[in-house]
Design a protein around this motif. Structure first.
Motif, PDB file in Angstrom:
ATOM      1  N   ASP A  44       9.473  -8.690 -13.279  1.00 51.41           N
ATOM      2  CA  ASP A  44       9.066  -7.716 -12.265  1.00 51.41           C
ATOM      3  C   ASP A  44       8.724  -8.366 -10.927  1.00 51.41           C
ATOM      4  N   PHE A  45       9.070  -9.626 -10.763  1.00 50.66           N
ATOM      5  CA  PHE A  45       8.768 -10.341  -9.518  1.00 50.66           C
ATOM      6  C   PHE A  45       9.781  -9.932  -8.454  1.00 50.66           C
ATOM      7  N   THR A  46       9.321  -9.261  -7.409  1.00 50.67           N
ATOM      8  CA  THR A  46      10.252  -8.731  -6.387  1.00 50.67           C
ATOM      9  C   THR A  46       9.947  -9.238  -4.983  1.00 50.67           C
ATOM     10  N   HIS A  47       8.984 -10.127  -4.849  1.00 47.29           N
ATOM     11  CA  HIS A  47       8.562 -10.547  -3.507  1.00 47.29           C
ATOM     12  C   HIS A  47       9.647 -11.333  -2.780  1.00 47.29           C
ATOM     13  N   PHE A  48      10.336 -12.197  -3.510  1.00 47.91           N
ATOM     14  CA  PHE A  48      11.437 -13.008  -2.980  1.00 47.91           C
ATOM     15  C   PHE A  48      12.168 -13.581  -4.186  1.00 47.91           C
ATOM     16  N   PRO A  49      13.413 -14.062  -4.024  1.00 52.51           N
ATOM     17  CA  PRO A  49      14.170 -14.582  -5.173  1.00 52.51           C
ATOM     18  C   PRO A  49      13.514 -15.819  -5.787  1.00 52.51           C
ATOM     19  N   LEU A  50      13.578 -15.901  -7.117  1.00 48.57           N
ATOM     20  CA  LEU A  50      13.074 -17.071  -7.834  1.00 48.57           C
ATOM     21  C   LEU A  50      14.243 -17.843  -8.447  1.00 48.57           C
ATOM     22  N   LEU A  51      14.223 -19.155  -8.283  1.00 49.02           N
ATOM     23  CA  LEU A  51      15.206 -20.037  -8.900  1.00 49.02           C
ATOM     24  C   LEU A  51      14.519 -20.807 -10.025  1.00 49.02           C
ATOM     25  N   GLU A  52      15.267 -21.079 -11.084  1.00 51.06           N
ATOM     26  CA  GLU A  52      14.679 -21.823 -12.204  1.00 51.06           C
ATOM     27  C   GLU A  52      14.705 -23.319 -11.898  1.00 51.06           C
ATOM     28  N   LEU A  53      13.541 -23.937 -11.940  1.00 48.97           N
ATOM     29  CA  LEU A  53      13.451 -25.350 -11.596  1.00 48.97           C
ATOM     30  C   LEU A  53      12.205 -25.935 -12.249  1.00 48.97           C
ATOM     31  N   ASP A  54      12.382 -27.063 -12.905  1.00 49.32           N
ATOM     32  CA  ASP A  54      11.275 -27.818 -13.481  1.00 49.32           C
ATOM     33  C   ASP A  54      11.220 -29.143 -12.727  1.00 49.32           C
ATOM     34  N   VAL A  55      10.128 -29.390 -12.006  1.00 47.13           N
ATOM     35  CA  VAL A  55      10.078 -30.568 -11.137  1.00 47.13           C
ATOM     36  C   VAL A  55      10.173 -31.881 -11.909  1.00 47.13           C
ATOM     37  N   THR A  56       9.959 -31.847 -13.209  1.00 45.95           N
ATOM     38  CA  THR A  56      10.042 -33.078 -13.997  1.00 45.95           C
ATOM     39  C   THR A  56      11.457 -33.348 -14.500  1.00 45.95           C
ATOM     40  N   LYS A  57      12.389 -32.407 -14.240  1.00 45.55           N
ATOM     41  CA  LYS A  57      13.762 -32.549 -14.738  1.00 45.55           C
ATOM     42  C   LYS A  57      14.752 -32.492 -13.577  1.00 45.55           C
ATOM     43  N   ALA A  58      15.326 -33.659 -13.242  1.00 43.72           N
ATOM     44  CA  ALA A  58      16.211 -33.771 -12.081  1.00 43.72           C
ATOM     45  C   ALA A  58      17.397 -32.814 -12.168  1.00 43.72           C
ATOM     46  N   GLY A  59      17.901 -32.575 -13.380  1.00 48.75           N
ATOM     47  CA  GLY A  59      19.057 -31.687 -13.538  1.00 48.75           C
ATOM     48  C   GLY A  59      18.766 -30.268 -13.072  1.00 48.75           C
ATOM     49  N   THR A  60      17.560 -29.777 -13.348  1.00 48.56           N
ATOM     50  CA  THR A  60      17.209 -28.412 -12.924  1.00 48.56           C
ATOM     51  C   THR A  60      17.030 -28.342 -11.415  1.00 48.56           C
ATOM     52  N   ILE A  61      16.571 -29.441 -10.824  1.00 47.98           N
ATOM     53  CA  ILE A  61      16.416 -29.478  -9.364  1.00 47.98           C
ATOM     54  C   ILE A  61      17.784 -29.408  -8.697  1.00 47.98           C
ATOM     55  N   LYS A  62      18.719 -30.221  -9.203  1.00 43.50           N
ATOM     56  CA  LYS A  62      20.078 -30.234  -8.648  1.00 43.50           C
ATOM     57  C   LYS A  62      20.730 -28.860  -8.766  1.00 43.50           C
ATOM     58  N   LYS A  63      20.560 -28.230  -9.920  1.00 44.01           N
ATOM     59  CA  LYS A  63      21.152 -26.907 -10.148  1.00 44.01           C
ATOM     60  C   LYS A  63      20.559 -25.862  -9.208  1.00 44.01           C
ATOM     61  N   ALA A  64      19.241 -25.897  -9.023  1.00 43.61           N
ATOM     62  CA  ALA A  64      18.583 -24.921  -8.150  1.00 43.61           C
ATOM     63  C   ALA A  64      19.007 -25.106  -6.698  1.00 43.61           C
ATOM     64  N   VAL A  65      19.107 -26.358  -6.262  1.00 46.71           N
ATOM     65  CA  VAL A  65      19.539 -26.629  -4.886  1.00 46.71           C
ATOM     66  C   VAL A  65      20.978 -26.151  -4.681  1.00 46.71           C
ATOM     67  N   GLN A  66      21.833 -26.401  -5.666  1.00 46.88           N
ATOM     68  CA  GLN A  66      23.225 -25.934  -5.570  1.00 46.88           C
ATOM     69  C   GLN A  66      23.297 -24.413  -5.519  1.00 46.88           C
ATOM     70  N   GLU A  67      22.466 -23.748  -6.325  1.00 47.75           N
ATOM     71  CA  GLU A  67      22.442 -22.284  -6.333  1.00 47.75           C
ATOM     72  C   GLU A  67      22.006 -21.747  -4.979  1.00 47.75           C
ATOM     73  N   LEU A  68      20.983 -22.368  -4.407  1.00 48.30           N
ATOM     74  CA  LEU A  68      20.513 -21.928  -3.090  1.00 48.30           C
ATOM     75  C   LEU A  68      21.608 -22.124  -2.045  1.00 48.30           C
TER      76      LEU A  68
END
Length: 271
Positions: A44-68
């Protein structure tokens, strides 16, 4: 690009200070993306888009940056906000918990900066705001590990500012004091051990810490300060936001003899 059209990425944007920053900037017309470890927890979060990212996992950071970047032309601002709290006598905090804390608050922040810097270098522009803490300016009793992680990020920011200056990138620190957020609920508490030599003083300090957070100011003030930094052509190295006495404590640390300042802290924490 107009100021209001700047693209802002906020780690830890689903709650607390990160959410408050995102809401404020969205209202001001910025294009905001927040991150969280598990997007499915916020249907129900509608304030702004949320991307999935775990700061301890470089792969999720790369994926989130690519998505953005698949949706936007660039990343103008990173607000490196994701972090966790930790309390306890340093002697009694399990070493694994200390390592885990630094993985998020220090190494995690560096991983996210590494994730956006190639794009900012390509753009020859960008602003990184590392959200630290007024606690990072001093060793606080029963918050020594937290103070250390934030102090480490403050000093690393000082170095990285100089390293990235030639690329048109600006990096700064923003140190909040106590704000009314859910950080106390998500904080790792070393257990108060019955019969421990630290039991009485640790419990007193724990109660005082929680009271400070509960009585803290509106985190919207941090959002206002973030916008002020974004609008500043040449940001300072360090910014602070919070109650007057919290900010004043940093000034006192700078001018008072070490033992005099320590005595003030001992009196404040009733130790």
């Amino acid at each position: 690009m107009s100021l209001a059209k700047k693209v802002v990425l906020i780690t830890g944007g689903s709650s607390g200070i990160g959410k408050a920053i995102g809401i404020h900037l969205t209202k001001k017309g910025y294009t905001v993306y927040g991150t969280t470890r598990n997007v499915s927890k916020y249907p129900d979060f509608t304030h702004f888009p949320l991307l999935e990212l775990d700061v301890t996992k470089a792969g999720t950071i790369k994926k989130a940056v690519q998505e953005l970047l698949s949706k936007e032309d660039g990343i103008d601002v990173l607000v490196n906000n994701a972090g966790v709290g930790i309390t306890g006598p340093v002697e009694e905090i399990p070493e694994q918990e200390i390592s885990s804390h630094f993985e998020t608050n220090y190494f995690g922040a560096i991983k996210v900066m590494k994730g956006v810097l190639p794009q900012m270098r390509k753009q020859q522009s960008g602003l990184i705001i590392n959200v630290t803490s007024i606690a990072g300016y001093m060793g606080l009793p029963f918050r020594g590990v937290y103070s250390a992680s934030k102090a480490a990020l403050e000093v690393t920011t000082e170095a990285m500012r100089m390293e990235t200056k030639a690329f048109g990138i600006k990096i700064t620190n923003l140190a909040p004091g106590d704000f009314a957020t859910n950080i106390a609920g998500g904080r790792y508490h070393a257990p108060v051990i019955k019969g421990s030599d630290y039991q009485k003083n640790y419990q007193l300090s724990l109660d005082l810490m929680d009271a400070h957070v509960d009585e803290g100011g509106d985190p919207k003030a941090v959002g206002i300060m973030v916008e002020k930094i974004i609008l500043t052509p040449n940001p300072r190295i360090h910014y602070k936001v919070g109650a007057f006495m919290q900010k004043f404590s940093v000034f006192l640390k700078r001018i008072l003899p070490d033992k005099t300042y320590e005595k003030l802290l001992l009196n404040h924490y009733k130790l």
